[in-house]
Write a protein that holds these residues in place. Structure first.
Motif, PDB file in Angstrom:
ATOM      1  N   ASP A  38       5.692   3.874 -16.926  1.00 27.39           N
ATOM      2  CA  ASP A  38       6.575   4.948 -17.197  1.00 27.39           C
ATOM      3  C   ASP A  38       6.711   5.918 -15.793  1.00 27.39           C
ATOM      4  N   GLN A  39       6.774   4.941 -14.716  1.00 22.07           N
ATOM      5  CA  GLN A  39       7.095   5.605 -13.387  1.00 22.07           C
ATOM      6  C   GLN A  39       8.673   5.708 -13.045  1.00 22.07           C
ATOM      7  N   LEU A  40       9.554   5.068 -14.237  1.00 27.55           N
ATOM      8  CA  LEU A  40      11.027   5.241 -13.801  1.00 27.55           C
ATOM      9  C   LEU A  40      11.423   6.413 -14.631  1.00 27.55           C
ATOM     10  N   TRP A  64      12.532   6.377  -8.965  1.00 29.41           N
ATOM     11  CA  TRP A  64      11.195   5.726  -8.964  1.00 29.41           C
ATOM     12  C   TRP A  64      10.132   6.709  -8.225  1.00 29.41           C
ATOM     13  N   HIS A  65       9.147   6.894  -9.075  1.00 28.53           N
ATOM     14  CA  HIS A  65       8.186   7.687  -8.565  1.00 28.53           C
ATOM     15  C   HIS A  65       7.032   6.681  -8.290  1.00 28.53           C
ATOM     16  N   HIS A  66       6.624   6.072  -7.229  1.00 29.22           N
ATOM     17  CA  HIS A  66       5.786   5.577  -6.959  1.00 29.22           C
ATOM     18  C   HIS A  66       4.146   6.408  -6.816  1.00 29.22           C
ATOM     19  N   PRO A  67       3.199   5.701  -7.371  1.00 25.86           N
ATOM     20  CA  PRO A  67       2.109   6.452  -7.578  1.00 25.86           C
ATOM     21  C   PRO A  67       1.445   6.682  -6.010  1.00 25.86           C
ATOM     22  N   GLU A  68       1.724   6.084  -5.210  1.00 24.91           N
ATOM     23  CA  GLU A  68       0.949   6.543  -3.938  1.00 24.91           C
ATOM     24  C   GLU A  68       2.318   6.696  -2.701  1.00 24.91           C
ATOM     25  N   ARG A  69       3.522   6.148  -2.754  1.00 26.53           N
ATOM     26  CA  ARG A  69       4.501   6.215  -1.930  1.00 26.53           C
ATOM     27  C   ARG A  69       5.359   7.622  -2.413  1.00 26.53           C
ATOM     28  N   GLY A  70       5.228   7.907  -3.532  1.00 28.04           N
ATOM     29  CA  GLY A  70       6.039   9.001  -4.065  1.00 28.04           C
ATOM     30  C   GLY A  70       7.591   8.482  -4.426  1.00 28.04           C
ATOM     31  N   VAL A  72      10.698   6.688  -4.184  1.00 29.30           N
ATOM     32  CA  VAL A  72      11.215   5.452  -3.422  1.00 29.30           C
ATOM     33  C   VAL A  72      12.663   5.280  -3.783  1.00 29.30           C
ATOM     34  N   PRO A  73      13.452   5.514  -2.709  1.00 28.58           N
ATOM     35  CA  PRO A  73      15.002   5.355  -2.793  1.00 28.58           C
ATOM     36  C   PRO A  73      15.457   4.085  -3.432  1.00 28.58           C
ATOM     37  N   PRO A  74      16.573   4.343  -4.263  1.00 27.29           N
ATOM     38  CA  PRO A  74      17.091   2.937  -4.911  1.00 27.29           C
ATOM     39  C   PRO A  74      17.542   1.951  -3.913  1.00 27.29           C
ATOM     40  N   SER A  75      18.062   2.317  -2.869  1.00 27.07           N
ATOM     41  CA  SER A  75      18.688   1.483  -1.791  1.00 27.07           C
ATOM     42  C   SER A  75      17.371   0.615  -1.235  1.00 27.07           C
ATOM     43  N   PHE A  77      14.441  -0.211  -3.422  1.00 25.45           N
ATOM     44  CA  PHE A  77      13.849  -0.822  -4.564  1.00 25.45           C
ATOM     45  C   PHE A  77      14.865  -1.902  -5.356  1.00 25.45           C
ATOM     46  N   ILE A  78      15.963  -1.330  -5.181  1.00 22.77           N
ATOM     47  CA  ILE A  78      17.096  -2.219  -6.087  1.00 22.77           C
ATOM     48  C   ILE A  78      17.337  -3.511  -5.627  1.00 22.77           C
ATOM     49  N   PRO A  79      17.222  -3.693  -4.303  1.00 14.61           N
ATOM     50  CA  PRO A  79      17.340  -5.176  -3.995  1.00 14.61           C
ATOM     51  C   PRO A  79      16.161  -5.851  -4.111  1.00 14.61           C
ATOM     52  N   ILE A  80      15.049  -5.088  -3.954  1.00 13.26           N
ATOM     53  CA  ILE A  80      13.602  -5.870  -4.472  1.00 13.26           C
ATOM     54  C   ILE A  80      13.568  -6.622  -5.937  1.00 13.26           C
TER      55      ILE A  80
END
Ligand code: C2E
Ligand code: MG
Ligand code: MG
Ligand code: MG
Length: 288
Positions: A38-40, A64-70, A72-75, A77-80
């Protein structure tokens, strides 16, 4: 000596590369669990009529709210997600969640959802869209799908086939980031898009570059000739909006008109503290 220096530089470069690859790998793994954990989250950015200031719809933007990184911009994580295939699960989640949320709104605004080229390659996309519309009860005419030219380039025949199926459902299709790909005109010839979204790079220069303004004007003329409405992305100032009004642009989207916001905040009446986007239109109708 020089050789040793180069050797050291190469080693340094390679270890940096490893580091980057490892970071990507970790992120890909984290992303795989982001849906279940439920991070999205979805943000919505308003799209407005340039002439009347009325709301035309909302673009759905994934967060995306990453638990440690806060955040993360779509630019990033989307490519990943595309590389690892996770975009299939995520893309489905985005579509379902956005349709469900929009179906519960008091006003029947349209929503515009971004699609990845991978979703065209690996899924029966039209069937999925159909299923989600039935499941959520959202009227097909309230859904717009945004694709970029990279989607069409990836597999033109298949993409056009799927787009026709989607359009037959009553869902509209917009071409996103228009003007930055390398076959823009051919793209327009191949498929009857319902909207052209002019890339925001043109807007950022339209105030001071004669070339950018000429291109904006040319795309608006093209849209009129083809009978396709044009939306200008990335409108950040009143001056840019004024230019669009003079040039006869149909719709606009950008920080000046409204930032992407969580669903609970989009229909809140703007207070005067919100001055970057308040009173962009004095005659704007309240959403309720
Ligand atoms: P896009 O579809 O072109 O979305 C517009 C991007 O421009 C958004 O960035 C938005 O926040 C930003 N933007 C809007 N107005 C302004 C403005 O006035 N100035 C500036 N500088 N930027 C503005 P965001 O949310 O970071 O998304 C970036 C890209 O990530 C999107 O570009 C889209 O290609 C992709 N993306 C976002 N959500 C999804 C999704 O659910 N699925 C897929 N496949 N891609 C997505
Ligand atoms: Mg988009
Ligand atoms: Mg865009
Ligand atoms: Mg973009």
């Amino acid at each position: 000596r020089a050789k040793a220096d180069i050797g050291r530089a190469v080693c340094f470069y390679e270890s940096k590369m490893d580091e980057a690859a490892r970071a990507r790998h970790t992120l890909a793994q984290d992303l795989r669990r982001a849906v279940e954990l439920d991070q999205l989250d979805l943000h919505y950015q308003v799209q407005t009529s340039v002439r009347t200031g009325q709301i035309c719809g909302y673009e759905v933007l994934l967060r995306w709210h990453h638990p440690e990184r806060g955040a993360v911009p779509p630019s990033e994580f989307i490519p990943i997600a595309e590389e690892s295939g996770t975009i299939l699960v995520i893309g489905e989640w985005v579509l379902r969640t956005a349709c469900k949320e929009a179906a519960s709104w008091e006003q029947p605004y349209k929503i515009a959802v971004n699609l990845s080229p991978v979703q065209f390659a690996h899924a029966d996309l039209a069937k999925l869209v159909h299923t989600i519309l039935l499941e959520t009860g959202l009227a097909p005419s309230r859904l717009e799908l945004e694709i970029t030219e990279s989607t069409i380039i990836a597999d033109k025949t298949r993409t056009l086939h799927v787009l026709r199926q989607i359009r037959a459902l009553g869902v509209t299709v917009a071409i996103d980031d228009f003007g930055t790909g390398y076959s823009s005109l051919d793209t327009l010839r191949s498929f009857p898009f319902d909207k052209i979204k002019l890339d925001r790079s043109f807007m950022s220069e339209v105030d001071h570059s004669i070339q950018a303004k000429a291109i904006v004007r040319a795309v608006l003329t093209l849209g009129k000739s083809l009978d396709i409405p044009v939306l200008a992305e990335g409108v950040e100032t009143n001056h840019q909006l004024e230019i669009l009004r003079v040039e006869g642009c149909d719709e606009a989207q950008g920080f000046f008109l409204g930032r992407p916001k969580p669903v609970g905040q989009i229909f809140q009446v703007e207070t005067s503290a919100d001055d970057d986007e308040a009173s962009a239109f004095s005659g704007r109708l309240p959403p309720h």
